[in-house]
Design a protein around this motif. Structure first.
Motif, mmCIF file in Angstrom:
data_model
loop_
_atom_site.group_PDB
_atom_site.id
_atom_site.type_symbol
_atom_site.label_atom_id
_atom_site.label_comp_id
_atom_site.label_asym_id
_atom_site.label_seq_id
_atom_site.Cartn_x
_atom_site.Cartn_y
_atom_site.Cartn_z
ATOM 1 N N GLY B 71 0.798 -1.224 0.000
ATOM 2 C CA GLY B 71 0.000 0.000 0.000
ATOM 3 C C GLY B 71 0.827 1.269 0.000
ATOM 4 O O GLY B 71 0.308 2.344 -0.283
ATOM 5 N N ARG B 72 2.099 1.158 0.351
ATOM 6 C CA ARG B 72 2.992 2.338 0.311
ATOM 7 C C ARG B 72 4.363 1.901 -0.198
ATOM 8 O O ARG B 72 5.397 2.108 0.442
ATOM 9 C CB ARG B 72 3.087 3.019 1.667
ATOM 10 N N GLU B 73 4.316 1.297 -1.391
ATOM 11 C CA GLU B 73 5.551 0.709 -1.934
ATOM 12 C C GLU B 73 6.527 1.763 -2.432
ATOM 13 O O GLU B 73 7.734 1.583 -2.362
ATOM 14 C CB GLU B 73 5.230 -0.253 -3.085
ATOM 15 N N LEU B 74 5.979 2.834 -2.982
ATOM 16 C CA LEU B 74 6.854 3.828 -3.598
ATOM 17 C C LEU B 74 6.904 5.083 -2.742
ATOM 18 O O LEU B 74 5.889 5.507 -2.188
ATOM 19 C CB LEU B 74 6.346 4.186 -4.998
ATOM 20 N N CYS B 75 8.095 5.645 -2.646
ATOM 21 C CA CYS B 75 8.295 6.828 -1.816
ATOM 22 C C CYS B 75 8.965 7.902 -2.666
ATOM 23 O O CYS B 75 10.045 7.678 -3.211
ATOM 24 C CB CYS B 75 9.173 6.472 -0.621
ATOM 25 N N VAL B 76 8.306 9.020 -2.823
ATOM 26 C CA VAL B 76 8.921 10.162 -3.518
ATOM 27 C C VAL B 76 9.605 11.031 -2.469
ATOM 28 O O VAL B 76 9.029 11.320 -1.424
ATOM 29 C CB VAL B 76 7.867 10.981 -4.282
ATOM 30 N N VAL B 77 10.860 11.372 -2.743
ATOM 31 C CA VAL B 77 11.644 12.144 -1.778
ATOM 32 C C VAL B 77 11.999 13.492 -2.401
ATOM 33 O O VAL B 77 12.546 13.549 -3.502
ATOM 34 C CB VAL B 77 12.935 11.386 -1.390
ATOM 35 N N TYR B 78 11.683 14.551 -1.679
ATOM 36 C CA TYR B 78 12.065 15.900 -2.103
ATOM 37 C C TYR B 78 13.133 16.414 -1.144
ATOM 38 O O TYR B 78 12.967 16.337 0.066
ATOM 39 C CB TYR B 78 10.872 16.849 -2.049
ATOM 40 N N HIS B 79 14.212 16.917 -1.701
ATOM 41 C CA HIS B 79 15.246 17.562 -0.886
ATOM 42 C C HIS B 79 15.119 19.061 -1.104
ATOM 43 O O HIS B 79 15.291 19.533 -2.232
ATOM 44 C CB HIS B 79 16.648 17.124 -1.312
ATOM 45 N N LEU B 80 14.837 19.789 -0.050
ATOM 46 C CA LEU B 80 14.725 21.246 -0.154
ATOM 47 C C LEU B 80 15.871 21.892 0.605
ATOM 48 O O LEU B 80 16.385 21.349 1.579
ATOM 49 C CB LEU B 80 13.396 21.727 0.432
ATOM 50 N N HIS B 81 16.249 23.066 0.138
ATOM 51 C CA HIS B 81 17.375 23.775 0.743
ATOM 52 C C HIS B 81 16.961 25.230 0.942
ATOM 53 O O HIS B 81 16.452 25.860 0.016
ATOM 54 C CB HIS B 81 18.592 23.700 -0.185
ATOM 55 N N SER B 82 17.148 25.722 2.133
ATOM 56 C CA SER B 82 16.900 27.130 2.401
ATOM 57 C C SER B 82 18.241 27.846 2.453
ATOM 58 O O SER B 82 19.012 27.658 3.391
ATOM 59 C CB SER B 82 16.161 27.288 3.731
ATOM 60 N N TRP B 83 18.503 28.637 1.437
ATOM 61 C CA TRP B 83 19.795 29.336 1.412
ATOM 62 C C TRP B 83 19.872 30.367 2.537
ATOM 63 O O TRP B 83 20.923 30.591 3.125
ATOM 64 C CB TRP B 83 19.973 30.042 0.054
ATOM 65 N N LYS B 84 18.715 30.993 2.765
ATOM 66 C CA LYS B 84 18.698 32.043 3.776
ATOM 67 C C LYS B 84 19.069 31.486 5.143
ATOM 68 O O LYS B 84 19.872 32.093 5.877
ATOM 69 C CB LYS B 84 17.299 32.657 3.812
ATOM 70 N N ASN B 85 18.506 30.344 5.503
ATOM 71 C CA ASN B 85 18.749 29.784 6.832
ATOM 72 C C ASN B 85 19.855 28.736 6.830
ATOM 73 O O ASN B 85 20.156 28.168 7.877
ATOM 74 C CB ASN B 85 17.467 29.150 7.372
ATOM 75 N N ALA B 86 20.412 28.450 5.666
ATOM 76 C CA ALA B 86 21.474 27.454 5.537
ATOM 77 C C ALA B 86 21.075 26.121 6.158
ATOM 78 O O ALA B 86 21.793 25.544 6.974
ATOM 79 C CB ALA B 86 22.783 27.959 6.144
ATOM 80 N N ILE B 87 19.894 25.643 5.777
ATOM 81 C CA ILE B 87 19.437 24.358 6.324
ATOM 82 C C ILE B 87 18.680 23.600 5.240
ATOM 83 O O ILE B 87 18.098 24.202 4.329
ATOM 84 C CB ILE B 87 18.547 24.586 7.576
ATOM 85 N N ARG B 88 18.762 22.285 5.372
ATOM 86 C CA ARG B 88 18.113 21.419 4.388
ATOM 87 C C ARG B 88 16.964 20.664 5.036
ATOM 88 O O ARG B 88 16.955 20.441 6.250
ATOM 89 C CB ARG B 88 19.111 20.423 3.799
ATOM 90 N N TYR B 94 4.636 8.768 0.552
ATOM 91 C CA TYR B 94 4.482 7.362 0.174
ATOM 92 C C TYR B 94 3.287 7.188 -0.741
ATOM 93 O O TYR B 94 2.218 7.757 -0.510
ATOM 94 C CB TYR B 94 4.325 6.505 1.423
ATOM 95 N N LEU B 95 3.496 6.376 -1.776
ATOM 96 C CA LEU B 95 2.447 6.140 -2.771
ATOM 97 C C LEU B 95 2.220 4.641 -2.901
ATOM 98 O O LEU B 95 3.103 3.842 -2.630
ATOM 99 C CB LEU B 95 2.872 6.679 -4.145
ATOM 100 N N SER B 96 1.035 4.293 -3.360
ATOM 101 C CA SER B 96 0.754 2.891 -3.652
ATOM 102 C C SER B 96 1.291 2.538 -5.034
ATOM 103 O O SER B 96 1.334 3.379 -5.928
ATOM 104 C CB SER B 96 -0.751 2.643 -3.606
ATOM 105 N N GLN B 97 1.689 1.273 -5.190
ATOM 106 C CA GLN B 97 2.257 0.851 -6.469
ATOM 107 C C GLN B 97 1.198 0.768 -7.572
ATOM 108 O O GLN B 97 1.531 0.771 -8.744
ATOM 109 C CB GLN B 97 2.908 -0.528 -6.285
ATOM 110 N N ASP B 98 -0.075 0.665 -7.173
ATOM 111 C CA ASP B 98 -1.119 0.414 -8.166
ATOM 112 C C ASP B 98 -1.252 1.571 -9.146
ATOM 113 O O ASP B 98 -1.302 1.370 -10.349
ATOM 114 C CB ASP B 98 -2.460 0.180 -7.456
ATOM 115 N N ASN B 99 -1.305 2.779 -8.628
ATOM 116 C CA ASN B 99 -1.463 3.932 -9.512
ATOM 117 C C ASN B 99 -0.637 5.078 -8.956
ATOM 118 O O ASN B 99 -1.167 6.035 -8.412
ATOM 119 C CB ASN B 99 -2.949 4.309 -9.610
ATOM 120 N N PRO B 100 0.693 4.962 -9.048
ATOM 121 C CA PRO B 100 1.517 5.977 -8.398
ATOM 122 C C PRO B 100 1.470 7.308 -9.145
ATOM 123 O O PRO B 100 1.949 7.416 -10.268
ATOM 124 C CB PRO B 100 2.927 5.372 -8.434
ATOM 125 N N SER B 101 0.863 8.296 -8.537
ATOM 126 C CA SER B 101 0.870 9.620 -9.158
ATOM 127 C C SER B 101 0.847 10.675 -8.064
ATOM 128 O O SER B 101 0.299 10.466 -6.986
ATOM 129 C CB SER B 101 -0.309 9.795 -10.105
#
Lengths: 182, 168
Positions: B71-88, B94-101
């Motif tokens: 039910g949560r086979e696929l995981c999309v990962v976003y890496h964000l970076h704040s230049w102002k605060n110098a932190i990531r 998590y998405l299901s494999q049946d219709n991952p969108s």
């Protein structure tokens, strides 16, 4: 040699085939298809003074396949690039030779993976394989010397022969001689 | 001197997002939060436009395949970076494999374009609203998504690899 004794000095007799082979092998123009670390070694062979391929009449590296005799494939060919390589080979004029430089071009090398072509001989015929990962310039020159041997002794009729057409047919490539039916 | 730490960032996120944060943990000195995929776009938009958080840079989009988590086979990962605060910050959805969108981030970050195409290419995740959801790295004829774990990494066309010769 009986006949040459009767000729003025400085005249040698040969066959047209032998003479053409000698001249061809002394002016093989390579087309480079460099992709990875092998291409760096190829550049050391090609343009660096130490190994200096112009000693063999090959300094004219051709960056168009249409004016080249020898295709030097140096590096990893991905499956996406394979049709491009085949197109480049098809665009070369006969007679043409192929030197496969390095483990990747010869067999896929360490890249036994879904995206890498497992040897360029799956899409084009290869004359000489140079092993190594990457091969030293001396090895590439040895491969070039073997190409020269093939060029020098190639029968003039080979490119018109049924066997040659059959060979290219295995790769679904047509023989590009203007007068195919000789 | 960076003024924001993972702890103060998490506090600020909890004020902004509240219960949208499903889980949060610190992995390798980076704060990781899990968000529902339906809310990912809004959360990233908020983080980008917020004056104090100011996550103005999208470093990476990737995906992971966990075939054993039903039910949560696929995981999309976003890496964000704040230049102002110098932190990531890392955001997982998590998405299901049946219709991952999942909704595309291309309206927010132009840099998401190629990365989402790459994620689609290798994992088959559809990014809704992407202007050109086609393969980017693999050959166009490929009929599967090679980073899904049911597919072998090795080339399937080799005949010379007899397992007996390799001790397998």
């Amino acid at each position: 040699m009986g006949l040459e004794d009767k000729l003025p000095s400085g005249i040698l007799l040969s066959t047209v085939e032998g003479l053409a082979g000698y001249m061809r092998k002394s002016s093989v123009w390579p087309a480079t298809f460099g992709l990875a670390c092998c291409a760096i070694e190829m550049m050391a062979v090609g343009s660096a003074p130490k190994h200096d391929i112009s000693r063999f009449g090959m300094e004219r590296m051709s960056f168009t396949p249409r004016q080249a005799d020898l295709l030097i494939v140096a590096g990893t060919i991905s499956k996406k690039l394979a049709p491009v390589l085949q197109k480049v080979y098809e665009q070369m004029a006969e007679p043409k030779w192929v030197l496969s430089v390095g483990a990747c071009a010869s067999s896929g090398g360490i890249f036994d993976t879904y995206s890498v072509l497992q040897g360029i001989d799956r899409i084009i015929p290869v004359d000489v394989y140079v092993p190594g990962c990457p091969p030293r310039p001396e090895q590439i020159i040895d491969g070039v010397m073997n190409i020269h041997r093939l060029v020098k002794h190639e029968p003039m009729r080979r490119r018109y022969s049924e066997e040659y057409r059959h060979l290219l047919g295995n790769y679904e490539i047509e023989v590009t001689n203007a007068d195919n039916d000789k | 001197m960076p003024t924001m730490t993972n702890n103060t960032l998490l506090d600020a996120l909890q004020v902004q997002l509240g219960s949208k944060i499903i889980t949060s943990e610190v992995i390798y000195d980076t704060l990781v939060i899990e968000i529902s995929p339906s809310e990912a776009f809004d959360v990233v938009e908020l983080l980008k436009n917020d004056a104090t958080l100011s996550f103005n840079f999208l470093t990476l989009i990737g995906a992971v395949h966990y075939p054993e988590e039903k039910g949560r086979e696929l995981c999309v990962v976003y890496h964000l970076h704040s230049w102002k605060n110098a932190i990531r910050l890392r955001i997982k959805c998590y998405l299901s494999q049946d219709n991952p969108s999942i909704k595309s981030l291309t309206p927010l970050f132009d840099g998401a374009n190629w990365q989402e195409r790459e994620t689609f290419d290798f994992f088959g995740i559809q990014f809704e609203g992407h202007p050109n959801m086609t393969r980017i790295l693999n050959m166009d004829e490929m009929d599967y998504h090679p980073m899904l774990k049911q597919y072998h990494l090795e080339d399937g066309t080799r005949e010379d690899k007899d397992d007996r010769f390799f001790g397998r």
